[in-house]
Design an enzyme around this catalytic site. Structure first.
Site, PDB file in Angstrom:
ATOM      1  N   ASP A 121      12.788  -4.734 -32.683  1.00 35.13           N
ATOM      2  CA  ASP A 121      11.907  -4.120 -33.676  1.00 35.13           C
ATOM      3  C   ASP A 121      10.433  -4.302 -33.300  1.00 35.13           C
ATOM      4  OD1 ASP A 121      11.297  -2.724 -35.959  1.00 35.13           O
ATOM      5  OD2 ASP A 121      11.439  -4.471 -37.282  1.00 35.13           O
ATOM      6  N   ASN A 171       8.295  -1.587 -32.063  1.00 33.94           N
ATOM      7  CA  ASN A 171       7.702  -0.629 -31.113  1.00 33.94           C
ATOM      8  C   ASN A 171       6.567   0.163 -31.750  1.00 33.94           C
ATOM      9  OD1 ASN A 171       9.736  -1.377 -29.394  1.00 33.94           O
ATOM     10  ND2 ASN A 171      10.891   0.533 -29.530  1.00 33.94           N
ATOM     11  N   TRP A 229       3.512  -1.991 -32.540  1.00 29.46           N
ATOM     12  CA  TRP A 229       2.852  -2.353 -31.273  1.00 29.46           C
ATOM     13  C   TRP A 229       1.912  -1.218 -30.861  1.00 29.46           C
ATOM     14  CZ3 TRP A 229       2.420  -0.211 -26.448  1.00 29.46           C
ATOM     15  CH2 TRP A 229       2.015  -1.050 -25.401  1.00 29.46           C
ATOM     16  N   HIS A 278       7.718   2.982 -27.917  1.00 19.35           N
ATOM     17  CA  HIS A 278       9.126   3.100 -27.501  1.00 19.35           C
ATOM     18  C   HIS A 278       9.229   3.030 -25.977  1.00 19.35           C
ATOM     19  CE1 HIS A 278      10.327   3.697 -31.555  1.00 19.35           C
ATOM     20  NE2 HIS A 278       9.832   4.919 -31.679  1.00 19.35           N
ATOM     21  N   TRP A 302      18.434   8.423 -37.453  1.00 15.12           N
ATOM     22  CA  TRP A 302      18.522   9.901 -37.421  1.00 15.12           C
ATOM     23  C   TRP A 302      17.594  10.530 -38.460  1.00 15.12           C
ATOM     24  CZ3 TRP A 302      20.394  12.213 -33.385  1.00 15.12           C
ATOM     25  CH2 TRP A 302      21.493  11.690 -32.698  1.00 15.12           C
ATOM     26  N   LEU A 345      27.063  -9.154 -16.051  1.00 14.60           N
ATOM     27  CA  LEU A 345      26.634  -9.000 -17.449  1.00 14.60           C
ATOM     28  C   LEU A 345      27.190  -7.705 -18.069  1.00 14.60           C
ATOM     29  CD1 LEU A 345      24.565  -9.794 -19.759  1.00 14.60           C
ATOM     30  CD2 LEU A 345      22.927  -8.326 -18.557  1.00 14.60           C
TER      31      LEU A 345
HETATM   32  C1  FPP Z   1      12.369  -0.252 -33.484  1.00 10.70           C
HETATM   33  O1  FPP Z   1      10.998  -0.104 -33.476  1.00 10.70           O
HETATM   34  C2  FPP Z   1      12.983   0.335 -32.321  1.00 10.70           C
HETATM   35  C3  FPP Z   1      13.755   1.463 -32.306  1.00 10.70           C
HETATM   36  C4  FPP Z   1      14.044   2.245 -33.513  1.00 10.70           C
HETATM   37  C5  FPP Z   1      14.323   2.015 -31.103  1.00 10.70           C
HETATM   38  C6  FPP Z   1      14.603   1.075 -29.984  1.00 10.70           C
HETATM   39  C7  FPP Z   1      14.391   1.825 -28.746  1.00 10.70           C
HETATM   40  C8  FPP Z   1      13.860   1.329 -27.613  1.00 10.70           C
HETATM   41  C9  FPP Z   1      13.489  -0.074 -27.435  1.00 10.70           C
HETATM   42  C10 FPP Z   1      13.580   2.221 -26.484  1.00 10.70           C
HETATM   43  C11 FPP Z   1      14.743   2.547 -25.628  1.00 10.70           C
HETATM   44  C12 FPP Z   1      15.710   1.477 -25.495  1.00 10.70           C
HETATM   45  C13 FPP Z   1      16.621   1.341 -24.537  1.00 10.70           C
HETATM   46  C14 FPP Z   1      17.620   0.267 -24.652  1.00 10.70           C
HETATM   47  C15 FPP Z   1      16.696   2.225 -23.394  1.00 10.70           C
HETATM   48  P1  FPP Z   1      10.311   0.648 -34.681  1.00 10.70           P
HETATM   49  O2  FPP Z   1       9.972   2.017 -34.226  1.00 10.70           O
HETATM   50  O3  FPP Z   1      11.167   0.587 -35.908  1.00 10.70           O
HETATM   51  O4  FPP Z   1       9.042  -0.217 -34.871  1.00 10.70           O
HETATM   52  P2  FPP Z   1       8.188  -0.441 -36.195  1.00 10.70           P
HETATM   53  O5  FPP Z   1       9.054  -1.240 -37.129  1.00 10.70           O
HETATM   54  O6  FPP Z   1       7.038  -1.231 -35.710  1.00 10.70           O
HETATM   55  O7  FPP Z   1       7.817   0.913 -36.722  1.00 10.70           O
END
Ligand code: FPP
Length: 252
Positions: A20, A22, A25, A37, A69, A131
Site C-alpha cells: 500500500d 503507491n 508516494w 504504481h 476494479w 521461491l
Molecule cells: C496500493 O497503492 C497498490 C495497488 C492498488 C496496486 C499494487 C500494484 C503495484 C505495486 C504495481 C505492480 C505490481 C506488481 C506486482 C507487478 P494505492 O494506490 O492504494 O496507494 P494509496 O493508498 O497511497 O492511494
C-alpha cells in the site's frame, strides 16, 4: 541479515504483502498516481529478489484486489498494463532465478491478453524449485471463500463427500491454490492498519507487521526489518506460553 536456510524457523516460510501507498508516494511528490504504481513495480522486483536470497519459500503480493476494479477506468487500465509489462519483462529473469509464478484470484475478469500472459508465466515456471511468487490478481478474500464454497457444494451434490464430514482441511482444499501453505507473516506498508479482504482464511495465525514506509520505497532492508520483528514473536497458536516452551500441546 545473512542468508538462512529454508528450514530456519526464524525465517517465515510464507510472507504475504499488502503493497500500500503507491498513490500517496506519488501525490506527496506532486506526481501522477501512475508514477507511484511504476515505482511500486520496481519495489516488487527488489523484494522478490531479496525474498529468494533470504530463504523465504512463498511470497504473495496483493497486486490488484476485486475492489480495485472500482477505481477510475484510467487507473485500472494503467495497473493492468503495468502487470502485463512486468510479466513480459520479468519472466526470463524469474526463470533464471528458478522462481515459480502462481496466481490467485478471479482471473476470468482479466482481459484475454493479460490472462494468457499470466497463464503462460505460470505454465513456463511450473517446474521451478526456488521461491514461489504468488500474485493475488482480481482477488478478494471473501470471494475466494465463496468460490471455495461453490466448489464444495457442487462436489457434495455429486456425492463426492458427506457434508457432515466437512472439516477445515477439506474446506481449505477448495481454495484457489491449496498447495500454498498459510502465510506466517503478513506485511502491510503505507501506515494503514487494515486487512483489506486479503487471504482472510489463510491469515488466521499469521503474525502482522505494519510499517509507515510507502510501498515504492520498500526495499530489502525493510523486508529484513520485518523478518527481525517476526523472529522476535512467540507463535502460540492458541496455546499457553508454557505449552509452547515445553513443546507439548497441539496446534488448534
Ligand atoms: C496500493 O497503492 C497498490 C495497488 C492498488 C496496486 C499494487 C500494484 C503495484 C505495486 C504495481 C505492480 C505490481 C506488481 C506486482 C507487478 P494505492 O494506490 O492504494 O496507494 P494509496 O493508498 O497511497 O492511494
Amino acid at each position: 541479515m545473512s542468508k538462512r536456510s529454508a528450514t530456519d524457523p526464524r525465517v517465515p516460510n510464507h510472507v504475504a504483502i499488502i503493497m500500500d501507498g503507491n498513490g500517496r508516494w506519488a501525490e506527496s511528490r506532486g506526481l501522477a498516481r501512475l508514477r507511484g504504481h511504476r515505482q511500486g513495480m520496481e519495489a516488487a522486483r527488489r523484494v522478490t529478489r531479496a525474498a529468494g536470497e533470504l530463504g523465504i519459500g512463498y511470497l504473495t503480493l496483493y497486486a490488484f484486489s476485486l475492489e480495485n476494479w472500482n477505481r477510475p477506468k484510467a487507473e485500472v487500465k494503467e495497473l493492468m498494463s503495468l502487470l502485463d509489462n512486468y510479466l513480459e519483462r520479468e519472466i526470463d529473469g524469474l526463470m533464471e532465478n528458478d522462481v515459480r509464478v502462481r496466481v490467485i484470484g478471479r482471473l476470468e475478469r482479466l482481459s484475454d491478453d493479460l490472462r494468457e500472459r499470466v497463464e503462460s508465466g505460470v505454465a513456463r515456471t511450473r517446474e521451478n524449485q526456488g521461491l514461489n511468487v504468488i500474485f493475488a490478481l482480481s482477488y478478494g478474500g471473501r470471494a475466494e471463500i465463496v468460490d471455495a464454497a461453490r466448489g464444495l457444494l457442487r462436489d457434495a451434490e455429486l456425492g463426492k463427500f458427506d457434508p457432515e464430514q466437512l472439516d477445515e482441511k477439506t474446506f481449505a482444499a477448495y481454495l484457489y491454490d491449496s498447495e500454498i501453505p498459510d502465510p506466517d507473516l503478513l506485511i502491510r506498508t503505507g501506515s494503514e492498519l487494515r486487512v483489506s479482504n486479503f487471504l482472510l482464511w489463510q491469515i488466521a495465525y499469521a503474525e502482522i507487521h505494519t510499517t509507515d514506509v510507502m510501498w515504492p520505497d520498500f526495499d530489502a532492508a525493510d523486508l529484513e526489518a520485518a523478518l527481525v520483528d517476526y523472529a522476535s514473536r512467540e507463535r502460540r497458536f492458541g496455546l499457553t506460553r508454557e505449552q509452547v516452551q515445553s513443546g507439548s500441546g497441539k496446534h488448534s
